[in-house]
Design an enzyme around this catalytic site. Structure first.
Site, PDB file in Angstrom:
ATOM      1  N   SER A  90      -9.808   1.915   2.962  1.00  0.00           N
ATOM      2  CA  SER A  90      -8.947   2.671   2.056  1.00  0.00           C
ATOM      3  C   SER A  90      -7.957   1.776   1.395  1.00  0.00           C
ATOM      4  O   SER A  90      -7.272   2.195   0.290  1.00  0.00           O
ATOM      5  CB  SER A  90      -8.242   3.765   2.868  1.00  0.00           C
ATOM      6  OG  SER A  90      -7.279   3.116   3.922  1.00  0.00           O
ATOM      7  N   SER A 146     -10.113  -0.456   7.171  1.00  0.00           N
ATOM      8  CA  SER A 146      -9.578  -0.321   5.736  1.00  0.00           C
ATOM      9  C   SER A 146      -8.812  -1.527   5.501  1.00  0.00           C
ATOM     10  O   SER A 146      -8.446  -1.590   3.999  1.00  0.00           O
ATOM     11  CB  SER A 146      -8.639   0.761   5.843  1.00  0.00           C
ATOM     12  OG  SER A 146      -9.329   2.156   5.746  1.00  0.00           O
ATOM     13  N   LYS A 187       1.013  -1.235  -0.162  1.00  0.00           N
ATOM     14  CA  LYS A 187      -0.026   0.113  -0.096  1.00  0.00           C
ATOM     15  C   LYS A 187       0.883   1.330  -0.091  1.00  0.00           C
ATOM     16  O   LYS A 187       1.973   1.330   0.803  1.00  0.00           O
ATOM     17  CB  LYS A 187      -1.013  -0.059   1.182  1.00  0.00           C
ATOM     18  CG  LYS A 187      -1.942   1.242   1.144  1.00  0.00           C
ATOM     19  CD  LYS A 187      -2.819   1.049   2.511  1.00  0.00           C
ATOM     20  CE  LYS A 187      -3.933   2.167   2.589  1.00  0.00           C
ATOM     21  NZ  LYS A 187      -4.917   1.969   3.580  1.00  0.00           N
TER      22      LYS A 187
END
Lengths: 499, 98
Positions: free
Chosen positions: A156, A180, A81
């Site tokens: 997210s 998330s 990420k």
């Protein structure tokens, strides 16, 4: 059949080229501009470190051939990420604010992955500064759900989840602040875990809400997720919030089964607001637990309903403080102005997107003189009550379960106009975040969407365990997964093309 | 509580965000709605509940006082939007009159 690490990496790079919408020239491939994104592109990656990944894989092959000792996941590709730093590779956090920033150091998570010879393929798309539940808040355009390209992958960490679900990486790292990792895992039909807070270092993780942010694994199976967690967790002296307690051995008891375990169904996390399809799959999951020899007990978290409002005060408050570092001085964007204060304000206005501005404003207001007691302090007391609720519930049950998300994947754009409606998607994941306990989401089946009765979309099951009992969470997940036999491959007319 | 446009501008000043008038107009009802929802936290948690700011009790963390290299100065300054004389460059902070 022997397959080399280099062949595995090359196959994933080709898959990324064919479905993700990246420009594959040069050492680091970059995502095409959001205006040029094709409706068929998943857009999971922002940067693909193609050359470095090939070199690393070739090195693993060479050392394997030479008989050198390698780690359990050596040569396995992984998507990282874009909230975690990796030396020499751009880190944007999905924001214009950090466009072009190249960090001069590795996050501890990155360092541990490298040391274990996991091959990092690149950095994945995300809601700007990890704020959102759909990955539509990325400044670089949204990620699409591989199961239906018209739908969101959750957020997210939507890019990391879509990379795994779309067969562009077998493993990924995400971060979870209010859900998330777990919510995108649920919406894309894969496994995602938030470890006990403090067990995975936050050093080199761009902070959103420091008392909640926690990096964790995405994988296609529970065992892969546990293997990945075992590589990245453990105390880090460079992170003052890293705990010194030894994390549980998440692999040692994985296959012990769940005969006699008490599985607690959380009354408050399954009723109103949960789609009928999600409720049906959840009820089937409970029947499966009983067949596997577990005892189902009903437990109550009486303050769970206050978790979401408390979270949406605490997280923005911490964010408003953490994001003060983006002032146009040390890194990232600067918009010139005559004075320092005007430069700060103009830079932040230009660099942050609407959701980040909204949360900074909520947090600044919640912490401001005259409002602190009613908002932040009161929310922090609710946090105490929720932690106490969990402690009581764990006296009655070994683990707690709920649906991960009240809905299956919703359509791109469906909730962007109504911030509060988007926030409500986090209702089932936020309580565990506030208490710091470990929680896992794994596929429990598929269901229709309210707007698409014929669709078959993944539904996630959430398993929550007491603090530092990540082992129990994985063990229950492993037994469930093995019995369910779910194949996490997207299919259908609107899904990403399967190999 | 409902936030007025002026209150939104005040908070924006505190947050160092130069919002446009359109942004202020859009944010006022959104923030009011979100805060009205968040105010539910006032329905519980009486005086005798201790606040929790962190899942674990935080303690002071120190390490042995051994000198060690920091990040190279040039690597850090390379990321800055403006650097001069081995320092971060910023616009004037104190005015001539001030």
């Amino acid at each position: 059949m022997d397959v080399s690490a280099l062949e595995v990496v090359e196959a994933h790079l080709q898959r990324i080229l064919s479905v993700d919408g990246v420009d594959g020239d040069g050492d680091v491939w970059t995502a095409v501009g959001s205006d040029d994104l094709d409706q068929r592109d998943v857009h999971a990656y922002l940067h693909v470190t193609a050359t470095a990944a090939r070199e690393h894989a070739a090195d693993v092959d060479r050392r394997r051939a030479a008989g050198e000792e390698l780690g359990p996941l050596a040569g396995v590709p992984l998507a990282l990420k874009d909230v975690l730093t990796m030396r020499g590779v751009p880190t944007t956090c999905g924001s214009r604010m950090l466009d072009g920033w190249v960090p001069p150091y590795d996050a501890t998570v990155t360092e541990r992955l490298r040391a274990a010879d996991v091959v990092v393929l690149g950095k994945t798309n995300m809601d700007e500064f990890a704020m959102g539940s759909s990955t539509e808040n990325s400044a670089y355009g949204p990620t699409r759900n591989p199961w239906d390209l018209g739908r969101v992958p959750g957020g997210s960490s939507g890019g990391s989840a879509a990379a795994v679900a779309g067969l562009m990486a077998p493993l990924a790292i995400g971060t979870d602040t209010g859900g998330s990792i777990r919510q995108p895992a649920a919406l894309t039909g894969i496994v995602g875990a938030k470890p006990t807070y403090g067990t995975v270092s936050r050093y080199g993780l761009v902070a959103f809400a420091s008392s909640l942010d926690q990096a964790g694994p995405f994988a296609r199976t529970v065992e892969d997720a546990a293997q990945l967690q075992a590589l990245i967790h453990g105390h880090d002296p460079r992170d003052a919030t890293s705990i010194t307690d030894t994390p549980a051995d998440v692999l040692g008891t994985l296959r012990d089964g769940i005969e006699g375990l008490r599985v607690g169904v959380v009354t408050e996390l399954q009723g109103d607001g949960y789609e009928p399809g999600v409720r049906r799959v959840f009820e089937q999951a409970l029947e499966r637990f009983e067949r596997l020899g577990a005892k189902i007990v009903e437990v109550s978290l009486p303050h769970a309903g206050y978790g979401l409002p408390a979270y949406y005060l605490i997280a923005p408050s911490e964010a408003s403080s953490n994001l003060a570092r983006f002032d146009g001085v040390r890194y990232g964007l600067r918009v010139d102005a005559p004075t320092a204060e005007e430069m700060n304000a103009a830079t932040r206005a230009a660099g942050f997107g609407p959701e980040v501005k909204r949360r900074i404003m909520i947090g600044t207001h919640a912490l401001s003189s005259g409002y602190y007691d009613a908002y932040y302090l009161q929310a922090s007391k609710v946090r105490t009550l929720i932690a106490q609720d969990f402690a009581t519930a764990f006296e009655q049950a070994d683990v707690l379960v709920s649906p991960t998300s009240p809905t299956v994947a919703f359509g791109l754009g469906d909730k962007t106009a109504d911030p509060l409606a988007m926030y409500l998607n986090d209702v089932a994941t936020v309580p565990a975040s506030l208490a710091g306990i470990p929680a896992l989401s794994l596929p429990a089946g598929t269901a229709e969407a309210p707007d698409a009765p014929d669709a078959s979309l993944p539904v996630g099951l959430q398993i929550m365990a007491p603090l530092l009992r990540d082992d129990l969470m994985y063990r229950v997940g492993w037994a469930f997964e093995r019995d369910l036999g779910f194949t996490p491959i997207p299919a259908g007319d609107t899904a990403v093309e399967v190999l | 509580m409902a936030l007025s446009a002026d209150e939104v501008r005040h908070v924006a000043r505190l947050a160092r965000l130069a919002l446009t008038d359109d942004e202020v107009d859009a944010l006022a009802p959104q923030l009011s709605q979100i805060l009205a929802y968040a105010e539910q936290v006032g329905e519980v948690a009486a005086q005798d509940v201790e606040p929790t700011t962190h899942p674990f009790a935080l303690r002071d963390v120190s390490r042995p006082d051994d000198p060690r290299p920091s990040l190279p100065r040039e690597a850090v300054l390379a990321a800055a939007p403006h650097a001069e004389q081995d320092r971060f460059g910023v616009p004037r902070i104190v005015s001539e009159e001030g």
